[in-house]
Design an enzyme around this catalytic site. Structure first.
Site, PDB file in Angstrom:
ATOM      1  N   GLU A   1      70.789  55.180  54.267  1.00  0.00           N
ATOM      2  CA  GLU A   1      69.663  55.370  55.179  1.00  0.00           C
ATOM      3  C   GLU A   1      69.154  54.009  55.625  1.00  0.00           C
ATOM      4  O   GLU A   1      67.992  53.870  55.976  1.00  0.00           O
ATOM      5  CB  GLU A   1      68.565  56.189  54.490  1.00  0.00           C
TER       6      GLU A   1
ATOM      7  N   ASN B   1      64.839  64.442  50.893  1.00  0.00           N
ATOM      8  CA  ASN B   1      66.013  65.116  50.344  1.00  0.00           C
ATOM      9  C   ASN B   1      65.633  66.117  49.257  1.00  0.00           C
ATOM     10  O   ASN B   1      66.141  67.230  49.218  1.00  0.00           O
ATOM     11  CB  ASN B   1      66.976  64.092  49.740  1.00  0.00           C
TER      12      ASN B   1
ATOM     13  N   ASP C   1      69.879  64.699  56.350  1.00  0.00           N
ATOM     14  CA  ASP C   1      70.862  64.241  57.349  1.00  0.00           C
ATOM     15  C   ASP C   1      70.301  64.365  58.766  1.00  0.00           C
ATOM     16  O   ASP C   1      70.514  63.507  59.608  1.00  0.00           O
ATOM     17  CB  ASP C   1      72.139  65.083  57.257  1.00  0.00           C
TER      18      ASP C   1
ATOM     19  N   ASP D   1      64.621  50.698  56.846  1.00  0.00           N
ATOM     20  CA  ASP D   1      64.874  51.673  55.788  1.00  0.00           C
ATOM     21  C   ASP D   1      63.758  52.724  55.795  1.00  0.00           C
ATOM     22  O   ASP D   1      62.577  52.397  55.860  1.00  0.00           O
ATOM     23  CB  ASP D   1      64.911  50.934  54.434  1.00  0.00           C
TER      24      ASP D   1
HETATM   25  P1  GH3 Z   1      61.660  53.615  49.682  1.00  0.00           P
HETATM   26  O1  GH3 Z   1      60.429  53.911  50.471  1.00  0.00           O
HETATM   27  O2  GH3 Z   1      61.388  52.638  48.595  1.00  0.00           O
HETATM   28  O3  GH3 Z   1      62.812  53.222  50.526  1.00  0.00           O
HETATM   29  O4  GH3 Z   1      62.003  54.993  48.934  1.00  0.00           O
HETATM   30  P2  GH3 Z   1      63.222  55.940  49.182  1.00  0.00           P
HETATM   31  O5  GH3 Z   1      62.892  57.245  48.572  1.00  0.00           O
HETATM   32  O6  GH3 Z   1      63.612  55.970  50.618  1.00  0.00           O
HETATM   33  O7  GH3 Z   1      64.313  55.234  48.274  1.00  0.00           O
HETATM   34  P3  GH3 Z   1      65.717  54.639  48.648  1.00  0.00           P
HETATM   35  O8  GH3 Z   1      65.673  53.938  49.968  1.00  0.00           O
HETATM   36  O9  GH3 Z   1      66.176  53.854  47.457  1.00  0.00           O
HETATM   37  O10 GH3 Z   1      66.585  55.957  48.686  1.00  0.00           O
HETATM   38  C1  GH3 Z   1      67.571  56.208  49.549  1.00  0.00           C
HETATM   39  C2  GH3 Z   1      67.951  57.673  49.445  1.00  0.00           C
HETATM   40  O11 GH3 Z   1      68.676  58.050  50.604  1.00  0.00           O
HETATM   41  C3  GH3 Z   1      68.839  57.963  48.279  1.00  0.00           C
HETATM   42  C4  GH3 Z   1      70.010  58.720  48.834  1.00  0.00           C
HETATM   43  O12 GH3 Z   1      70.264  59.878  48.118  1.00  0.00           O
HETATM   44  C5  GH3 Z   1      69.596  59.049  50.237  1.00  0.00           C
HETATM   45  N1  GH3 Z   1      70.722  58.994  51.155  1.00  0.00           N
HETATM   46  C6  GH3 Z   1      71.572  57.978  51.319  1.00  0.00           C
HETATM   47  N2  GH3 Z   1      72.496  58.294  52.251  1.00  0.00           N
HETATM   48  C7  GH3 Z   1      72.214  59.550  52.671  1.00  0.00           C
HETATM   49  C8  GH3 Z   1      72.801  60.425  53.610  1.00  0.00           C
HETATM   50  O13 GH3 Z   1      73.786  60.107  54.271  1.00  0.00           O
HETATM   51  N3  GH3 Z   1      72.221  61.643  53.791  1.00  0.00           N
HETATM   52  C9  GH3 Z   1      71.121  62.027  53.077  1.00  0.00           C
HETATM   53  N4  GH3 Z   1      70.609  63.235  53.293  1.00  0.00           N
HETATM   54  N5  GH3 Z   1      70.555  61.234  52.172  1.00  0.00           N
HETATM   55  C10 GH3 Z   1      71.078  60.004  51.966  1.00  0.00           C
HETATM   56 MG    MG Z   2      64.239  54.296  51.669  1.00  0.00          MG
END
Ligand code: GH3
Ligand code: MG
Length: 539
Positions: free
Chosen positions: A319, A284, A293, A276
């Site tokens: 992600e 983002n 993306d 992750d």
């Molecule tokens: P952590 O270090 O704890 O993982 O913090 P984080 O900010 O990465 O938090 P988390 O894993 O909970 O957040 C995942 C984020 O990824 C939230 C969501 O909006 C974003 N995301 C999920 N799928 C996609 C995608 O297909 N494209 C984009 N651009 N963002 C995505």
């Molecule tokens: Mg994350």
């Protein structure tokens, strides 16, 4: 024939008052067992007379237990004991008002539809109509919040009105387009402007359908249904994730089963890793979702290029990525991944002339028992991932070497409602819920002031608020406003409980950033299903 309705309402009023009195007592007080007996006794008699069979039956059963009791009741204990009664009388009381909706299936594969429209009465109408089909719906009135929700929740279908505040629906589509087209999310544009130019523009921006307002609901449902079915077919027939060009979740199931079969046959082992990105939300937020993306795609490509050909990379969720390492021990996989983290952290990303770096964390789990299913294996690896995050990120942990009783992520769930019955019911509903990755820390409050006084809003981590719209002391809207202005506003997920079809309340709640609403009175099963889905979709 005597009209019993009046007497029924009196009875329910009485039940409610008695329960409220007990439950609002100081928790250190106790209730005399005789008092409880008398209450149940009279309840049994009256409900029998009023032909409330279900209530009579419950009262009789409870009486059997209560009569044999020799010590007084602690408030908490009494609450658990009378729970069934509370639930039943709530639904009885509101019997005529609770709409019979098909119970929402708990299945996570249930389609999720996102509707974006700033016209709240339209939003309510569409939500009701779609939910009647058993689909799950999230709504937004405001484009920025909608974009965030879209990436957080991964809806299966998007319905957008062209006329939105601050940003037009076209701009919103444009923003989502590159992501959307690759994921194949059926997109329906709704609009009052049904002219040739709007239609052409909508289709050019990736819309799959254009529906003019006023909407013929019956036709609308048929069209949505058709889009959802095609999406389902698409998902079933594709094994590669379009955005990242690695294998998708569906293919993971097959590969995992192949690995466990091989394990059983040849007595080998393999390691599953969950990866992750760290602080990806920040990417983002700072550079936009399209940049996000691009990072995802490069990350996937990087993983593909840097692993052996026998290792397989999958995109599991937003992600989150998974790698299967055949005939590899957990510490070997850990070494590989640690090297990859190091290498990946040196890759420079560029957006609008600014450069930045990204890291990732991973949890690994060596599978030795061929009878384990994919879900449990991921769950275990996920716990190790969680430890890696806790231990500072940009690192790998192994579930095999972690002690038992690994910590789950805590979700702070707070219920704020002035009605003691509803608080009790919600507490009980929430306590009965179990989640793989999340542990619920539940607290109830009778008004917003008490909530803020408790400082609970300062607690670290994610918050899930179930908020009554109308309360005498600091009503739900004020609480919402305050929460949304706080520094950890984006850690909040908010479910509003509002009066039936009070458009005005719903409008303000959604405008202020509530994530969902349920109208009171609600059916308990439906509310439970909805909370379940919302929490499961949260990560
Ligand atoms: P952590 O270090 O704890 O993982 O913090 P984080 O900010 O990465 O938090 P988390 O894993 O909970 O957040 C995942 C984020 O990824 C939230 C969501 O909006 C974003 N995301 C999920 N799928 C996609 C995608 O297909 N494209 C984009 N651009 N963002 C995505
Ligand atoms: Mg994350």
């Amino acid at each position: 024939m005597v009209n019993l309705d009046k007497y029924k309402s009196i009875l329910f009023e009485k039940i409610k008052n008695q329960l409220t009195e007990w439950f609002e007592m100081n928790p250190s007080n106790e209730v005399d067992q005789e008092e409880v007996n008398r209450f149940l006794h009279s309840l049994k008699g009256t409900s029998g007379t009023l032909q409330l069979g279900g209530l009579e039956q419950i009262a009789s059963q409870l009486m059997l237990v209560a009569e044999n009791r020799e010590v007084s009741w602690k408030v908490e204990e009494l609450r658990d004991f009378l729970y069934e009664l509370i639930g039943l009388s709530y639904e009885y009381e509101h019997f005529h008002e609770i709409e019979e909706k098909p119970t929402i299936n708990r299945d996570e594969s249930l389609p999720l539809i996102q509707v974006i429209d700033d016209d709240v009465s339209m939003l309510i109408l569409l939500k009701d109509a779609l939910e009647e089909q058993g689909w799950m719906v999230i709504t937004n009135t405001e484009p920025t919040k909608a974009t965030k929700n879209y990436f957080d929740m991964h809806p299966d279908c998007l319905i957008v009105d062209i006329n939105l505040p601050t940003k037009s629906g076209f701009e919103l589509l444009q923003e989502l387009q590159s992501h959307n087209s690759k994921k194949f999310i059926p997109t329906i544009v709704i609009s009052i402007e049904n002219n040739r130019n709007s239609r052409i523009k909508a289709y050019q921006l990736g819309a799959d359908d254009f529906i003019k307002k006023p909407i013929d609901i019956e036709e609308f449902i048929v069209r949505v249904n058709r889009h959802l079915r095609r999406k389902q077919l698409f998902d079933q027939s594709v094994l590669i994730d379009e955005l990242t060009q690695v294998y998708n979740r569906k293919f993971l199931e097959d590969s995992f089963n192949r690995s466990t079969n091989e394990l059983k046959r040849l007595n080998t082992y393999f390691t599953i890793a969950v990866l992750d990105l760290d602080f990806f939300k920040k990417v983002n937020d700072t550079y936009g979702h399209i940049a996000g993306d691009r990072v995802l795609a490069s990350f996937a490509q990087f993983l593909n290029d840097s692993t052996r050909s026998s290792d397989t990379v999958f995109r599991y969720g937003g992600e989150e990525f998974i790698i299967l390492f055949p005939r590899t021990r957990d510490y070997e996989a850990k070494e590989v991944l640690t090297r990859l983290i190091e290498k990946f952290s040196k890759i420079e990303f560029k957006e609008n002339g600014q450069s930045f770096f990204v890291t990732f964390s991973a949890g690994v789990f060596m599978v030795l028992d061929g009878n384990i299913d994919l879900k449990s294996a991921i769950k275990t690896a996920d716990q190790a991932l969680y430890m890696a995050k806790e231990n500072g990120r940009a690192r790998v942990e192994s579930a095999n070497s972690l002690q038992h009783g690994m910590k789950k992520k805590v979700l702070n769930v707070s219920v704020i409602d002035d009605d003691a019955i509803i608080r009790t019911m919600l507490m009980k509903i929430l306590k009965s819920m179990e989640f793989d990755h999340i542990e619920l820390d539940i607290e109830v409050f009778e008004d917003g002031l008490k909530y803020f006084e408790s400082k609970r809003n300062d607690k670290k981590g994610q918050h899930f608020l179930i908020l009554d719209g109308v309360m005498p002391v600091m009503d739900g809207i004020e609480v919402l406003q305050k929460v949304k202005q706080s520094k950890n506003a984006n850690q909040y997920h908010i479910l509003m409980l509002t009066g039936r079809k009070s458009d005005q309340d719903i409008a303000s709640a959604l405008k202020l950033g509530a994530d969902d609403y349920v109208t009171k009175p609600f059916s308990i099963t439906e509310l439970q299903a909805r909370i379940n889905l919302l929490i499961n979709r949260m990560k």
